[in-house]
Design an enzyme around this catalytic site. Structure first.
Site, mmCIF file in Angstrom:
data_model
loop_
_atom_site.group_PDB
_atom_site.id
_atom_site.type_symbol
_atom_site.label_atom_id
_atom_site.label_comp_id
_atom_site.label_asym_id
_atom_site.label_seq_id
_atom_site.Cartn_x
_atom_site.Cartn_y
_atom_site.Cartn_z
ATOM 1 N N TYR A 1 33.865 34.793 45.254
ATOM 2 C CA TYR A 1 35.112 35.265 44.650
ATOM 3 C C TYR A 1 36.065 34.080 44.567
ATOM 4 O O TYR A 1 36.572 33.609 45.578
ATOM 5 C CB TYR A 1 35.691 36.398 45.507
ATOM 6 C CG TYR A 1 36.925 37.081 44.947
ATOM 7 C CD1 TYR A 1 37.480 36.737 43.716
ATOM 8 C CD2 TYR A 1 37.546 38.099 45.668
ATOM 9 C CE1 TYR A 1 38.603 37.379 43.222
ATOM 10 C CE2 TYR A 1 38.678 38.751 45.179
ATOM 11 C CZ TYR A 1 39.202 38.382 43.958
ATOM 12 O OH TYR A 1 40.316 39.016 43.478
ATOM 13 N N LYS B 1 32.831 35.656 40.854
ATOM 14 C CA LYS B 1 33.902 36.502 40.318
ATOM 15 C C LYS B 1 35.014 35.551 39.915
ATOM 16 O O LYS B 1 35.699 34.963 40.759
ATOM 17 C CB LYS B 1 34.387 37.519 41.363
ATOM 18 C CG LYS B 1 35.506 38.413 40.835
ATOM 19 C CD LYS B 1 35.980 39.405 41.895
ATOM 20 C CE LYS B 1 37.188 40.197 41.385
ATOM 21 N NZ LYS B 1 37.741 41.076 42.444
#
Length: 305
Positions: A137, A165
């Protein structure tokens, strides 16, 4: 090592609470079934939107096992790891595997701002300690640590680091990742208001926020875009944007839970220190939601795409 097809729509699902601040599993299941019916491709538990920082390990266990049981192998269940120490992150990763999660979303360290070497070693150490597939992320705006392209170059050697992400807010980063690494890392947009743009640039999926309240519209935008039906995707996306902007606020949890309540897929209950919205702020967000609901578009048969 298992693998996940990191593509499509992965809702960062909200955690449902009762008025007494317990997990509300029946309401959670109602939302989950709506997500599955809409055609989602995976699910992320205990992210920022899932109020991760307020969940106990026991609650994460309950949520993960419950979700794994209910999705019954139809889609992968991914658990978010957001910890302050490498030791605790490894412990949580191992627990996730025990509970039946099929993958991890892994944030850089919380609280301490690591330098480039420390950030790289954090991801490498955790990846080496688990066989679960990992989505990194990358959100330097909210978490103050950027996972740079040079760090990703080091992470290539770990086959279970499979996806990112992408939440840098810089759409060009999709192209930078593709230019440097080809198809090595699957790219999922993590910013609702940039999703169609990043899908057009080659992102493989979208980790959504407003999908929690509007699953069908979210999946429709993705599938239409990937089928090359851009005019139809754009029409839905333009309608969707005022709602998607609710994802960019520090109170995104309260805003999105208000939208879930309005669409019958959740409640406004949040866990302290968050407080439910009141007064003018609540009215302002409700106005955005009700305006969108009044103009909600009819969707084409996107599930057959």
């Amino acid at each position: 090592m298992s693998s996940i097809e990191w593509k499509g729509i992965f809702p960062a699902i909200t955690t449902k609470f009762t008025a007494a601040d317990e997990l509300d599993l029946p309401l959670f299941e109602r939302n989950l079934q709506a997500q599955l019916a809409a055609g989602i491709d995976g699910i992320v538990l205990g992210g920022s939107l899932g109020e991760a920082s307020t969940l106990t390990t026991a609650e994460k266990e309950t949520l993960t096992k419950f979700t794994v049981e209910k999705v019954a192998g139809k889609i992968p269940v991914v658990l978010n790891i957001a910890e302050g120490s490498t030791k605790e992150a490894i412990k949580q990763a191992n627990l996730a595997q025990e509970w039946g999660a099929q993958g991890l979303m892994l944030l850089p360290p919380m609280r301490y701002k690591t330098d480039e070497q420390e950030t790289a070693i954090w991801f490498k150490t955790i990846a080496a300690a688990t066989s679960l597939p990992i989505m990194v992320y990358n959100n330097p705006v909210d978490y103050k640590i950027e996972v740079t392209l040079d760090i990703f170059a080091q992470l290539q050697e770990f086959p279970n680091i499979q996806a990112v992400k992408e939440s840098t807010r810089d759409v060009s980063n999709v192209t930078r990742l593709v230019n440097r690494f080809g198809d090595r890392f699957k790219i999922l947009c993590g910013v609702d208001t940039l999703a169609l743009e990043e899908l057009m640039l080659g992102a493989h999926g979208w980790v959504g926020g407003l999908v929690a309240a509007f699953p069908a519209e979210t999946v429709a935008v993705y599938r239409l875009a990937k089928a090359g039906r851009m005019k139809e995707a754009l029409e839905i996306y333009r309608w969707f944007l005022p709602l998607l902007e609710l994802d960019l606020h520090p109170k995104l949890v309260q805003y999105i839970k208000l939208a879930e309540a309005a669409t019958g897929l959740g409640s406004e209950h949040v866990r302290a220190p968050r407080l439910t919205l009141t007064g003018a702020e609540r009215e302002k967000v409700l106005h955005v939601i009700h305006t969108a609901l009044a103009q909600r578009p009819a969707l084409p048969d996107y599930l057959s795409l």
